[in-house]
Scaffold this motif. Structure first.
Motif, PDB file in Angstrom:
ATOM      1  N   GLU A 137       0.828  -1.199   0.000  1.00  0.00           N
ATOM      2  CA  GLU A 137       0.000   0.000   0.000  1.00  0.00           C
ATOM      3  C   GLU A 137       0.871   1.261   0.000  1.00  0.00           C
ATOM      4  N   VAL A 138       1.923   1.253   0.814  1.00  0.00           N
ATOM      5  CA  VAL A 138       2.834   2.406   0.877  1.00  0.00           C
ATOM      6  C   VAL A 138       3.536   2.599  -0.463  1.00  0.00           C
ATOM      7  N   GLU A 139       3.968   1.519  -1.076  1.00  0.00           N
ATOM      8  CA  GLU A 139       4.624   1.612  -2.387  1.00  0.00           C
ATOM      9  C   GLU A 139       3.688   2.264  -3.412  1.00  0.00           C
ATOM     10  N   LEU A 141       1.051   4.247  -2.756  1.00  0.00           N
ATOM     11  CA  LEU A 141       0.825   5.641  -2.371  1.00  0.00           C
ATOM     12  C   LEU A 141       2.048   6.503  -2.675  1.00  0.00           C
ATOM     13  N   ASP A 142       3.244   5.977  -2.408  1.00  0.00           N
ATOM     14  CA  ASP A 142       4.475   6.717  -2.718  1.00  0.00           C
ATOM     15  C   ASP A 142       4.628   6.973  -4.216  1.00  0.00           C
ATOM     16  N   SER A 143       4.068   6.083  -5.042  1.00  0.00           N
ATOM     17  CA  SER A 143       4.137   6.303  -6.490  1.00  0.00           C
ATOM     18  C   SER A 143       3.229   7.461  -6.922  1.00  0.00           C
ATOM     19  N   LEU A 144       2.280   7.825  -6.084  1.00  0.00           N
ATOM     20  CA  LEU A 144       1.336   8.902  -6.397  1.00  0.00           C
ATOM     21  C   LEU A 144       1.683  10.224  -5.719  1.00  0.00           C
ATOM     22  N   PHE A 145       2.336  10.145  -4.555  1.00  0.00           N
ATOM     23  CA  PHE A 145       2.606  11.337  -3.745  1.00  0.00           C
ATOM     24  C   PHE A 145       4.085  11.391  -3.376  1.00  0.00           C
ATOM     25  N   GLU A 146       4.688  12.563  -3.561  1.00  0.00           N
ATOM     26  CA  GLU A 146       6.132  12.735  -3.333  1.00  0.00           C
ATOM     27  C   GLU A 146       6.531  12.707  -1.865  1.00  0.00           C
ATOM     28  N   ASN A 147       5.720  13.277  -1.027  1.00  0.00           N
ATOM     29  CA  ASN A 147       6.143  13.527   0.348  1.00  0.00           C
ATOM     30  C   ASN A 147       5.350  12.720   1.366  1.00  0.00           C
ATOM     31  N   GLY A 148       5.140  11.438   1.092  1.00  0.00           N
ATOM     32  CA  GLY A 148       4.378  10.588   1.994  1.00  0.00           C
ATOM     33  C   GLY A 148       5.185  10.118   3.184  1.00  0.00           C
ATOM     34  N   ALA A 149       4.460   9.845   4.257  1.00  0.00           N
ATOM     35  CA  ALA A 149       5.078   9.309   5.469  1.00  0.00           C
ATOM     36  C   ALA A 149       4.207   8.163   5.975  1.00  0.00           C
ATOM     37  N   ALA A 150       4.816   7.014   6.228  1.00  0.00           N
ATOM     38  CA  ALA A 150       4.092   5.826   6.668  1.00  0.00           C
ATOM     39  C   ALA A 150       4.458   5.501   8.108  1.00  0.00           C
ATOM     40  N   TYR A 151       3.456   5.118   8.899  1.00  0.00           N
ATOM     41  CA  TYR A 151       3.660   4.830  10.316  1.00  0.00           C
ATOM     42  C   TYR A 151       2.936   3.545  10.693  1.00  0.00           C
ATOM     43  N   THR A 152       3.486   2.858  11.685  1.00  0.00           N
ATOM     44  CA  THR A 152       2.816   1.722  12.309  1.00  0.00           C
ATOM     45  C   THR A 152       2.699   2.040  13.792  1.00  0.00           C
ATOM     46  N   LEU A 153       1.493   1.933  14.310  1.00  0.00           N
ATOM     47  CA  LEU A 153       1.255   2.157  15.735  1.00  0.00           C
ATOM     48  C   LEU A 153       0.875   0.821  16.351  1.00  0.00           C
ATOM     49  N   GLY A 154       1.598   0.411  17.357  1.00  0.00           N
ATOM     50  CA  GLY A 154       1.314  -0.868  17.997  1.00  0.00           C
ATOM     51  C   GLY A 154       2.344  -1.916  17.624  1.00  0.00           C
ATOM     52  N   ARG A 155       2.117  -3.120  18.146  1.00  0.00           N
ATOM     53  CA  ARG A 155       3.051  -4.229  17.921  1.00  0.00           C
ATOM     54  C   ARG A 155       2.817  -4.834  16.541  1.00  0.00           C
ATOM     55  N   ILE A 156       3.858  -4.958  15.747  1.00  0.00           N
ATOM     56  CA  ILE A 156       3.675  -5.473  14.388  1.00  0.00           C
ATOM     57  C   ILE A 156       3.335  -6.968  14.361  1.00  0.00           C
ATOM     58  N   ASN A 157       3.565  -7.684  15.459  1.00  0.00           N
ATOM     59  CA  ASN A 157       3.205  -9.097  15.506  1.00  0.00           C
ATOM     60  C   ASN A 157       1.879  -9.331  16.238  1.00  0.00           C
ATOM     61  N   LEU A 163      -0.825   3.872   9.202  1.00  0.00           N
ATOM     62  CA  LEU A 163      -1.215   5.212   8.784  1.00  0.00           C
ATOM     63  C   LEU A 163      -0.255   5.723   7.726  1.00  0.00           C
ATOM     64  N   TYR A 164      -0.822   6.326   6.686  1.00  0.00           N
ATOM     65  CA  TYR A 164      -0.041   6.993   5.648  1.00  0.00           C
ATOM     66  C   TYR A 164      -0.597   8.400   5.523  1.00  0.00           C
ATOM     67  N   THR A 165       0.278   9.387   5.525  1.00  0.00           N
ATOM     68  CA  THR A 165      -0.131  10.777   5.384  1.00  0.00           C
ATOM     69  C   THR A 165       0.976  11.538   4.664  1.00  0.00           C
ATOM     70  N   LEU A 166       0.764  12.801   4.416  1.00  0.00           N
ATOM     71  CA  LEU A 166       1.793  13.624   3.783  1.00  0.00           C
ATOM     72  C   LEU A 166       2.619  14.322   4.855  1.00  0.00           C
ATOM     73  N   ASP A 167       3.919  14.484   4.597  1.00  0.00           N
ATOM     74  CA  ASP A 167       4.802  15.156   5.538  1.00  0.00           C
ATOM     75  C   ASP A 167       4.464  16.632   5.687  1.00  0.00           C
ATOM     76  N   GLU A 168       4.191  17.285   4.575  1.00  0.00           N
ATOM     77  CA  GLU A 168       3.891  18.710   4.583  1.00  0.00           C
ATOM     78  C   GLU A 168       2.386  18.899   4.604  1.00  0.00           C
ATOM     79  N   VAL A 169       1.870  19.326   5.734  1.00  0.00           N
ATOM     80  CA  VAL A 169       0.431  19.478   5.873  1.00  0.00           C
ATOM     81  C   VAL A 169      -0.005  20.808   5.292  1.00  0.00           C
ATOM     82  N   GLY A 170      -0.974  20.779   4.386  1.00  0.00           N
ATOM     83  CA  GLY A 170      -1.486  21.991   3.758  1.00  0.00           C
ATOM     84  C   GLY A 170      -2.894  22.334   4.198  1.00  0.00           C
ATOM     85  N   VAL A 171      -3.443  21.600   5.168  1.00  0.00           N
ATOM     86  CA  VAL A 171      -4.798  21.854   5.639  1.00  0.00           C
ATOM     87  C   VAL A 171      -4.742  22.915   6.722  1.00  0.00           C
TER      88      VAL A 171
END
Length: 189
Positions: A137-139, A141-157, A163-171
């Motif tokens: 999913e990140v791959e 999204l990254d192909s569509l948006f230049e400044n994406g940031a991906a995060y995992t919250l919690g234990r990966i196992n 969560l995927y969002t943009l680094d530069e917030v324009g809102v």
């Protein structure tokens, strides 16, 4: 639509984990009064076919158009698009057509921000290829948006939240989202 019923020894499964996509739009031409709610329902229906869901019902007020979908819900405001789907929907395949539709119909030519999030799936192998892993999913999204940031919250196992969002917030207006998630591990019918 034909439904397959599970036999006595077979367990049926439905992936209840929701995929959430929220996109904030803006335009470099501030003189144009653009509004996502001006997009025709038939255009939304065409977009949702790519996601593999359909509109069941809708309602509108001065602030928002709301849609109940076969696989969750969609909300449209003046410049924000929110799509929540579950099951084996292909939500991320709608992003490029969404951007094209919004630009052609409303003139929005800039993504102010994007949020894509979901809990980890119980059975990721049943998802469409792009949704089988968060890395896929990140791959995409990254192909569509230049400044994406991906995060995992919690234990990966264990249970975790992606969560995927943009680094530069324009809102410029404040926004808060509360997600409540629960999982039913065993259910006797």
């Amino acid at each position: 639509m034909v439904s397959k019923m599970a036999s006595a020894g077979e367990v049926s499964f439905f992936e209840g984990t929701e995929k959430l996509l929220e996109v904030w739009f803006c335009s470099s031409d501030n003189s144009r009064k653009a509004d996502l709610r001006s997009i025709d329902r038939k255009d939304w229906e065409k977009l949702l076919k790519l996601v593999q869901c359909e509109i069941i019902s809708s309602t509108k007020n001065d602030d928002m158009d709301s849609y109940v979908l076969s696989e969750s819900s969609m909300f449209v405001t003046e410049r924000r698009f929110i799509l929540k789907t579950c099951g084996t929907t292909t939500l991320l395949l709608a992003i490029e057509p969404l951007l094209k539709l919004v630009k052609e119909s409303c003139g929005f030519d800039t993504i102010a921000d994007i949020f894509y999030s979901r809990k980890n799936f119980m059975q990721p192998d049943k998802q469409h290829g792009i949704h089988r892993t968060f890395e896929n999913e990140v791959e995409h999204l990254d192909s569509l948006f230049e400044n994406g940031a991906a995060y995992t919250l919690g234990r990966i196992n264990r249970d975790c939240w992606y969560l995927y969002t943009l680094d530069e917030v324009g809102v410029s207006q404040p926004d808060q989202t509360v997600e409540i998630s629960f999982t039913v591990k065993h259910c006797a019918i």
